[in-house]
Design an enzyme around this catalytic site. Structure first.
Site, mmCIF file in Angstrom:
data_model
loop_
_atom_site.group_PDB
_atom_site.id
_atom_site.type_symbol
_atom_site.label_atom_id
_atom_site.label_comp_id
_atom_site.label_asym_id
_atom_site.label_seq_id
_atom_site.Cartn_x
_atom_site.Cartn_y
_atom_site.Cartn_z
ATOM 1 N N ASP A 1 0.838 -1.203 0.000
ATOM 2 C CA ASP A 1 0.000 0.000 0.000
ATOM 3 C C ASP A 1 0.876 1.258 0.000
ATOM 4 O O ASP A 1 0.594 2.234 -0.695
ATOM 5 C CB ASP A 1 -0.907 -0.008 1.238
ATOM 6 C CG ASP A 1 -1.599 -1.349 1.400
ATOM 7 O OD1 ASP A 1 -2.400 -1.695 0.529
ATOM 8 O OD2 ASP A 1 -1.294 -2.066 2.372
ATOM 9 N N HIS B 1 -4.654 -3.378 6.424
ATOM 10 C CA HIS B 1 -4.450 -3.655 4.995
ATOM 11 C C HIS B 1 -5.803 -4.085 4.425
ATOM 12 O O HIS B 1 -6.088 -5.278 4.259
ATOM 13 C CB HIS B 1 -3.393 -4.746 4.771
ATOM 14 C CG HIS B 1 -3.350 -5.176 3.318
ATOM 15 N ND1 HIS B 1 -2.906 -4.353 2.320
ATOM 16 C CD2 HIS B 1 -3.745 -6.312 2.708
ATOM 17 C CE1 HIS B 1 -3.023 -4.973 1.157
ATOM 18 N NE2 HIS B 1 -3.530 -6.164 1.365
HETATM 19 N N1 LIG Z 1 -0.699 -7.876 2.495
HETATM 20 C C1 LIG Z 1 -0.733 -7.655 1.191
HETATM 21 O O1 LIG Z 1 -0.396 -6.558 0.742
HETATM 22 C C2 LIG Z 1 -1.164 -8.712 0.210
HETATM 23 C C3 LIG Z 1 -1.048 -8.459 -1.167
HETATM 24 C C4 LIG Z 1 -1.418 -9.451 -2.065
HETATM 25 C C5 LIG Z 1 -1.913 -10.662 -1.614
HETATM 26 N N2 LIG Z 1 -2.025 -10.861 -0.269
HETATM 27 C C6 LIG Z 1 -2.522 -12.148 0.263
HETATM 28 O O2 LIG Z 1 -1.467 -13.108 0.217
HETATM 29 C C7 LIG Z 1 -2.015 -14.405 0.234
HETATM 30 C C8 LIG Z 1 -1.363 -15.286 -0.803
HETATM 31 O O3 LIG Z 1 -1.651 -14.807 -2.083
HETATM 32 P P1 LIG Z 1 -1.325 -15.699 -3.382
HETATM 33 O O4 LIG Z 1 -1.750 -14.891 -4.542
HETATM 34 O O5 LIG Z 1 0.073 -16.227 -3.345
HETATM 35 O O6 LIG Z 1 -2.372 -16.886 -3.176
HETATM 36 P P2 LIG Z 1 -2.359 -18.325 -3.839
HETATM 37 O O7 LIG Z 1 -3.732 -18.873 -3.633
HETATM 38 O O8 LIG Z 1 -1.765 -18.301 -5.199
HETATM 39 O O9 LIG Z 1 -1.349 -19.146 -2.924
HETATM 40 C C9 LIG Z 1 -1.583 -19.390 -1.588
HETATM 41 C C10 LIG Z 1 -0.856 -20.674 -1.236
HETATM 42 O O10 LIG Z 1 -0.969 -20.877 0.161
HETATM 43 C C11 LIG Z 1 -1.079 -22.265 0.373
HETATM 44 N N3 LIG Z 1 -1.599 -22.529 1.709
HETATM 45 C C12 LIG Z 1 -2.879 -22.500 2.152
HETATM 46 N N4 LIG Z 1 -2.931 -22.875 3.431
HETATM 47 C C13 LIG Z 1 -1.672 -23.104 3.823
HETATM 48 C C14 LIG Z 1 -1.091 -23.535 5.060
HETATM 49 N N5 LIG Z 1 -1.852 -23.821 6.123
HETATM 50 N N6 LIG Z 1 0.244 -23.684 5.109
HETATM 51 C C15 LIG Z 1 1.000 -23.446 4.039
HETATM 52 N N7 LIG Z 1 0.513 -23.065 2.835
HETATM 53 C C16 LIG Z 1 -0.806 -22.886 2.752
HETATM 54 C C17 LIG Z 1 -1.977 -22.747 -0.763
HETATM 55 O O11 LIG Z 1 -1.834 -24.150 -0.980
HETATM 56 C C18 LIG Z 1 -1.447 -21.921 -1.930
HETATM 57 O O12 LIG Z 1 -0.415 -22.593 -2.642
HETATM 58 C C19 LIG Z 1 -3.522 -14.211 0.061
HETATM 59 O O13 LIG Z 1 -4.134 -14.268 1.327
HETATM 60 C C20 LIG Z 1 -3.636 -12.809 -0.508
HETATM 61 O O14 LIG Z 1 -4.885 -12.233 -0.224
HETATM 62 C C21 LIG Z 1 -1.665 -9.923 0.639
HETATM 63 O O1 LIG Z 2 -5.621 -10.439 -2.102
HETATM 64 C C1 LIG Z 2 -6.307 -9.402 -2.074
HETATM 65 O O2 LIG Z 2 -7.509 -9.387 -1.709
HETATM 66 C C2 LIG Z 2 -5.720 -8.085 -2.500
HETATM 67 C C3 LIG Z 2 -4.379 -7.829 -1.918
HETATM 68 O O3 LIG Z 2 -4.405 -7.783 -0.525
HETATM 69 C C4 LIG Z 2 -3.801 -6.555 -2.478
HETATM 70 O O4 LIG Z 2 -3.746 -5.539 -1.772
HETATM 71 O O5 LIG Z 2 -3.405 -6.563 -3.656
#
Ligand SMILES: NC(=O)c1ccc[n+]([C@@H]2O[C@H](COP(=O)([O-])OP(=O)(O)OC[C@H]3O[C@@H](n4cnc5c(N)ncnc54)[C@H](O)[C@@H]3O)[C@@H](O)[C@H]2O)c1
Ligand SMILES: O=C(O)C[C@H](O)C(=O)O
Length: 326
Positions: free
Chosen positions: A157, A185
């Site tokens: 962000d 977030h």
């Molecule tokens: N904070 C931020 O700014 C931000 C930004 C983008 C995404 N995110 C979040 O990050 C997370 C991951 O995003 P992504 O695009 O890589 O998702 P994704 O679905 O591609 O991958 C998530 C992975 O986590 C694994 N997983 C689920 N439970 C698990 C556990 N108990 N132990 C280990 N692995 C586990 C799944 O098998 C999967 O491979 C999501 O929650 C998304 O919303 C946060």
């Molecule tokens: O995974 C999401 O819901 C969005 C993510 O947290 C982001 O800020 O891009």
């Protein structure tokens, strides 16, 4: 000395963008060898092993080894840096409470495993959403780890806010300093430019457009995650990985003189944010530690927005409290 870095959700899209950058030295610097621990659910272990094969094939000089496991205890044993990326995404028909409960099932055992096995200098970054409250859950189950070692990511962000502001002013991103993200977030986050500087000038004064600030800048930054999902058909991955690299690099190596960053950290009550909530603040990092920037004047416009985001964090905390997760 070799640093153990654990990445959960390693087979996911952020994991795929993140692991190669860690292995190449961008997380901890060009002189620090790393050993990777990849944690996945059983169904995704094979995919994580495929990524490990690709990491091998990249012949990174700093990469000393890779373990792939579905066992949290093994993944966090001796870990120095834990990047908690894997989380349960919200699926159709799922209420917020269901989402918090499902993530409690992930972040509680991971907090416990960190508590029992991590290295004494462990630093934890929670990326998986809802990141702030997942960090609160993990922290609550690691009573022997100092609370300040649990952080959640608002650096994406922060970077988004810098990018939007620099575009508006036609300035280089490198000229934007002292950006702040407050709160959660989520769409309630508050990107604050009243203390930011662009080329040494106050950013709010340089913009001098209250309508743009309220109606364009703040919603664009706060809803950027949703806009990326709409455009890409998948949530942000490379930019999220990049922000995770930035977060840990800054934490370990420090903020540059005359600047700060945004991190969601355990509140000490600063700026009226209730103690114990994991909320985003302006922080400076030095000698491997973070500190909340003190003494900023908060105007009425900012106060209302910080309070709204903090209220949402309190609601999330109350919901996980009811579930017995904190
Ligand atoms: N904070 C931020 O700014 C931000 C930004 C983008 C995404 N995110 C979040 O990050 C997370 C991951 O995003 P992504 O695009 O890589 O998702 P994704 O679905 O591609 O991958 C998530 C992975 O986590 C694994 N997983 C689920 N439970 C698990 C556990 N108990 N132990 C280990 N692995 C586990 C799944 O098998 C999967 O491979 C999501 O929650 C998304 O919303 C946060
Ligand atoms: O995974 C999401 O819901 C969005 C993510 O947290 C982001 O800020 O891009």
């Amino acid at each position: 000395m070799t640093v153990n870095v654990t990445v959960t959700g390693a087979a996911g899209q952020i994991g795929y963008a993140l692991l190669f950058r860690i292995a190449s030295g961008q997380l901890l610097g060009p002189d620090t060898p790393v050993r990777l621990r990849l944690l996945e659910i059983p169904a995704a272990v094979k995919a994580a092993e495929g990524t490990a094969m690709e990491l091998d094939d990249s012949a990174f000089p700093l990469l000393e080894g890779i373990d792939v496991t579905d066992d949290a205890k093994r993944a966090f044993d001796g870990t120095n840096v834990a990047l908690l990326v894997g989380a349960r995404p919200r699926t159709k028909g799922m209420e917020r409470g269901d989402l918090l409960e499902a993530n409690g099932g992930i972040f509680k055992p991971q907090g416990e495993a960190i508590n029992s096995g991590a290295a004494s200098d462990v630093r934890v970054l929670v990326v998986g959403n809802p990141a702030n409250t997942n960090a609160l859950i993990a922290k609550s189950h690691a009573p022997d780890v100092p609370a300040e070692r649990f952080t959640a990511m608002t650096r994406l962000d922060h970077n988004r806010a810098i990018a939007q502001l620099s575009k508006r002013l036609g300035a280089a991103v490198a000229d934007v300093k002292k950006m702040t993200i407050w709160g959660n977030h989520s769409a309630t986050q508050y990107p604050d430019i009243f203390h930011a500087e662009v080329g040494g000038q106050n950013a709010a004064q340089a913009v001098n457009d209250a309508d743009w600030l309220r109606d364009t800048f703040i919603p664009t930054v706060a809803k950027r995650g949703a806009a990326i999902i709409e455009a890409r058909g998948a949530s942000s991955a490379a930019s999220a990985a990049s922000a995770a690299i930035d977060h840990v690099h800054t934490w370990v190596h420090g903020t540059p003189e005359g600047d700060w960053t945004s991190m969601a950290v355990v509140s000490d009550g600063s700026y009226g944010v209730p103690e114990g909530l994991v909320s985003s603040f302006p922080v400076v990092c030095k000698d491997g530690k973070w500190e909340i920037v003190q003494g900023l004047e908060i105007n009425q416009f900012s106060r209302e927005r910080i309070d709204a985001s903090v209220r949402e964090l309190e609601e999330e905390r109350d919901a996980v409290r009811k579930l017995g997760l904190v």
